[in-house]
Write a protein that holds these residues in place. Structure first.
Motif, PDB file in Angstrom:
ATOM      1  N   ILE A  79       0.848  -1.201   0.000  1.00  0.00           N
ATOM      2  CA  ILE A  79       0.000   0.000   0.000  1.00  0.00           C
ATOM      3  C   ILE A  79       0.879   1.245   0.000  1.00  0.00           C
ATOM      4  N   ASP A  80       1.916   1.232   0.819  1.00  0.00           N
ATOM      5  CA  ASP A  80       2.814   2.379   0.917  1.00  0.00           C
ATOM      6  C   ASP A  80       3.443   2.705  -0.452  1.00  0.00           C
ATOM      7  N   ALA A  81       3.747   1.671  -1.211  1.00  0.00           N
ATOM      8  CA  ALA A  81       4.419   1.873  -2.501  1.00  0.00           C
ATOM      9  C   ALA A  81       3.456   2.205  -3.634  1.00  0.00           C
ATOM     10  N   ASN A  82       2.171   1.869  -3.471  1.00  0.00           N
ATOM     11  CA  ASN A  82       1.249   1.985  -4.614  1.00  0.00           C
ATOM     12  C   ASN A  82       0.015   2.853  -4.388  1.00  0.00           C
ATOM     13  N   ARG A  83      -0.178   3.387  -3.191  1.00  0.00           N
ATOM     14  CA  ARG A  83      -1.425   4.083  -2.880  1.00  0.00           C
ATOM     15  C   ARG A  83      -1.582   5.351  -3.711  1.00  0.00           C
ATOM     16  N   THR A  84      -2.830   5.642  -4.076  1.00  0.00           N
ATOM     17  CA  THR A  84      -3.120   6.884  -4.804  1.00  0.00           C
ATOM     18  C   THR A  84      -4.000   7.791  -3.955  1.00  0.00           C
ATOM     19  N   LYS A  85      -4.370   7.328  -2.783  1.00  0.00           N
ATOM     20  CA  LYS A  85      -5.111   8.189  -1.841  1.00  0.00           C
ATOM     21  C   LYS A  85      -4.866   7.739  -0.408  1.00  0.00           C
TER      22      LYS A  85
END
Lengths: 85, 214
Positions: A79-85
Motif C-alpha cells: 500500500i505504501d508503494a502503490n497508494r493513490t489516496k
C-alpha cells in the motif's frame, strides 16, 4: 509505516467482523490466511475492496493477492508503494 | 389439509429477545436490536464458532436455533466410523420464511446504489439468498443431507409437516430439522423443531402447528 499497520489491523478487524480478535493479537508478520488469522476466500475479496476503496489501488491480477496479503507487513509495504489516496 | 402425525423430539422458539427451548425459557434479555441479542445469546451459550460474526442476521437467527437443537444429537465423536456418522448426521434441513433474504438484499442494494462510491461487499453479497443459512448450519454440523428453503406468506405448518414426513418415509433422512426463520428490519421470529420416526411421549399430542402457536 507503523501507523499504516495499526490502521490496517483495525480495518481488518472491523470489516471482516473478527469479533474475538484485538489489534494487539495481530503481529505484523502473522500469516493472514491459514494458521494465522484464518481468513477465508471471501475475506480475501474484502481485502481487495479495502485496497480499492481506502487506498485507490485496483488489483488487476487477483493472483497478486497471494504475496500482497501474506501479512500486515507485506500489505502495508504494498500500500505504501502503490497508494493513490 | 389435515396435519399428518409427525413425531416432534424437541423445539425452539426465538422472538422478542428470548429463546425458549422445549417450552422453557433458556435466555432472555432486555429489549435490544437483533445484532446485539444474537451476540449476547452466542456468548451466553459459549458457542465457540467465530464465523458466526460474519453471518448475516437471518443466518445468525437460524444458526442460534439449530445450534441448541442439533448440538446434543449430532455425532462429533472422532471414534465413530464415517458410515455411522453419515447415518447419524443424516438430518435434513427444511426451513421457510416470508421475507426471504430481503434484510440483507436491502443492505447490499444500499452499498451499490451510489455510482460515485461503488464498492460492493463480497461478504454481504454471499448472503443475498435465504438458503445460505442452511449452508451455514450444514457446515457447522458437517451435514451432507437434503435441504430446502421455502418462501410463504405465513408459516404453512401443514406443508412443513407433510414435506418432512415424506423425507422420513422415503428414507431421505433419519431426522428433519424444520421450521420458520423470519427476519426483516429487526423484526424476527424463529420456530425450529427436530422430528423423526420415533414417537416422543412428551410431544405425542402436539404437532408443529400447536407448538408454533403456544
Amino acid at each position: 509505516m507503523e501507523a499504516l499497520k495499526a490502521e490496517l489491523k483495525n480495518k481488518i478487524i472491523t470489516t471482516l467482523n473478527l469479533e474475538d480478535i484485538a489489534v494487539e493479537d495481530i503481529a505484523d508478520n502473522d500469516p493472514l490466511f491459514g494458521d494465522g488469522l484464518g481468513l477465508d476466500s471471501i475475506d480475501a475479496l474484502e481485502l481487495i475492496v479495502i485496497l480499492d476503496k481506502d487506498y485507490g489501488i485496483k488489483l488487476v491480477d487477483p493472483k497478486e493477492g497471494k504475496s500482497i496479503f501474506q501479512s500486515i507487513e507485506t500489505m502495508a509495504a504494498y500500500i505504501d508503494a502503490n497508494r493513490t489516496k | 389439509m389435515t396435519q399428518n402425525k409427525i413425531n416432534i423430539q424437541s423445539y425452539i422458539k426465538i422472538e422478542n429477545n428470548e429463546i425458549v427451548l422445549n417450552g422453557t425459557s433458556v435466555f432472555k434479555i432486555e429489549p435490544t436490536d437483533f445484532t446485539d441479542f444474537a451476540k449476547q445469546a452466542y456468548r451466553n451459550f459459549e458457542m465457540q464458532y467465530p464465523k458466526f460474526f460474519k453471518m448475516d442476521a437471518l443466518s445468525k437467527l437460524a444458526f442460534l436455533g439449530s445450534e441448541l437443537l442439533l448440538s446434543p444429537i449430532v455425532s462429533t465423536d472422532p471414534s465413530d466410523s464415517e458410515l455411522a456418522k453419515q447415518k447419524e448426521n443424516n438430518i435434513a434441513l427444511v426451513l421457510a420464511n416470508k421475507s426471504s433474504s430481503l434484510d440483507t438484499d436491502v443492505k447490499y442494494q444500499e452499498s451499490i446504489s451510489d455510482k460515485e462510491n461503488y464498492f460492493p461487499s463480497p461478504a454481504v453479497f454471499v448472503y443475498t439468498l435465504p438458503n445460505i443459512c442452511l449452508g451455514e448450519i450444514s457446515i457447522r454440523h458437517q451435514l451432507k443431507s437434503e435441504n430446502s428453503f421455502f418462501i410463504f406468506d405465513a408459516f404453512n405448518t401443514d406443508f412443513m409437516s407433510n414435506y418432512s414426513e415424506i423425507l422420513l418415509n422415503t428414507n431421505k433422512a433419519e431426522k428433519v430439522l424444520c421450521g420458520w426463520a423470519e427476519l426483516f428490519n429487526d423484526n424476527y421470529k424463529a420456530f425450529l423443531c427436530i422430528i423423526d420416526k420415533e414417537e416422543n411421549e412428551k410431544y405425542k399430542n402436539e404437532n408443529i402447528n400447536t407448538l408454533y402457536h403456544k
